[in-house]
Write an enzyme that holds these catalytic residues in place. Structure first.
Site, PDB file in Angstrom:
ATOM      1  CB  ALA A  87     -45.892  19.274 -12.558  1.00 21.89           C
ATOM      2  N   GLY A  94     -48.639  14.219 -11.359  1.00 19.84           N
ATOM      3  CA  GLY A  94     -47.447  13.684 -10.732  1.00 19.84           C
ATOM      4  C   GLY A  94     -47.671  13.194  -9.317  1.00 19.84           C
ATOM      5  CD  GLU A 154     -47.208  10.566 -13.564  1.00 16.86           C
ATOM      6  OE1 GLU A 154     -47.272  10.179 -14.738  1.00 16.86           O
ATOM      7  OE2 GLU A 154     -46.628  11.628 -13.228  1.00 16.86           O
ATOM      8  CD  GLU A 181     -51.078  14.313 -16.070  1.00 20.07           C
ATOM      9  OE1 GLU A 181     -50.194  14.047 -15.238  1.00 20.07           O
ATOM     10  OE2 GLU A 181     -52.182  13.713 -16.110  1.00 20.07           O
TER      11      GLU A 181
END
Length: 263
Positions: free
Chosen positions: A66, A111, A114, A134
């Protein structure tokens, strides 16, 4: 076709390639990019001209997570709303009827990892890097990383990666059987496109049903999944593609699949 300032689609031969064009930020996902991706995926569901989707990045970044700068100063409500939107978009990607291929050219972190995990197949260059870092921000994955990765490589390997934030090289990801293929940087897109072409040349309804059966079946008891498998096969026998496939086989010619439901 540019669907967003940082998202570019090209389509040919039943294959759509969506490229993340944000090289200066290693492909980091902004809120507007995630929203645009969601709109694109919802539209893609109904497109008969696209049988396979390839996702890739630009330069050294596939998607390096992100855009953390957008977290700075965000309220709790704003942060939570963004996480809910990301979750919905990632679910859209995973549940897309068409098969999906992540062509990972560089950093697939947070992300970005992911997103790759939501795809059906992953082709990676030797320079690709995967991770869920993270924890180094005092956070955890929120787009399915802990759950999709543990289902793919096992609980203990996932715990080590998530709790340390360590980044994996492509060869390690390949040993975990996460990857379909590892290529050189120059061969990444040709390899992903060749794979996409093979998927696109098969009967589209059968390919979509295969994807759904496998994804749903792992959540079911074996007996129920086997019953569903036979029911789907029965429905496929009544399609125009099945008639064409059988006739082409008997005639010793290449089939011409249309994706039509009824013969």
């Amino acid at each position: 076709m540019r669907i967003h300032e940082n998202l570019v689609e090209t389509a040919e031969g039943g294959v759509a390639t969506l490229r993340v064009d944000r090289e200066d930020a290693l492909g980091a996902l902004s809120k507007s990019m995630v929203a645009a991706l969601g709109d694109y995926l919802r539209d893609l569901r109904g497109r008969r001209d696209v049988r396979v989707l390839v996702l890739t990045g630009t330069g050294r970044g596939f998607i390096a997570g992100a855009d953390i700068g957008e977290y700075h100063g965000a309220t709790q409500a704003e942060f939570d709303a963004y996480q809910r939107m990301s979750r919905a978009v990632f679910d859209e990607l995973e549940q897309l009827p068409q098969p999906t291929i992540a062509a990972v050219n560089g950093y697939a972190l947070g992300g970005g990892f992911e997103v790759a995990l939501c795809c059906d197949l992953i082709v990676a260059s030797e320079s690709a890097r995967f991770g869920l870092p993270e924890v180094k921000l005092g956070l955890l994955p929120g787009g399915g990383g802990t759950q999709r990765l543990s289902r793919a490589i096992g609980i203990r390997a996932t715990k080590e990666l998530v709790m340390t934030g360590r980044i994996m090289r492509a060869d390690e990801a390949d040993r975990h059987r996460l990857l379909h293929q590892v290529t050189s940087a120059d061969e990444l897109l040709p390899a992903a496109t060749e794979l996409a072409g093979r998927l696109a040349s098969a009967a589209p309804i059968a390919v979509r049903e295969a994807k759904r059966l496998i994804d749903d079946g792992v959540q079911q008891a074996l007996g129920a999944a086997l019953t569903t498998e036979q029911a789907v096969l029965s429905r496929l026998f009544a399609t125009a593609d099945a008639m064409e496939g059988i006739e082409a086989f008997v005639a010793k010619r290449e089939p011409r699949f249309t994706g039509d439901l009824k013969g």
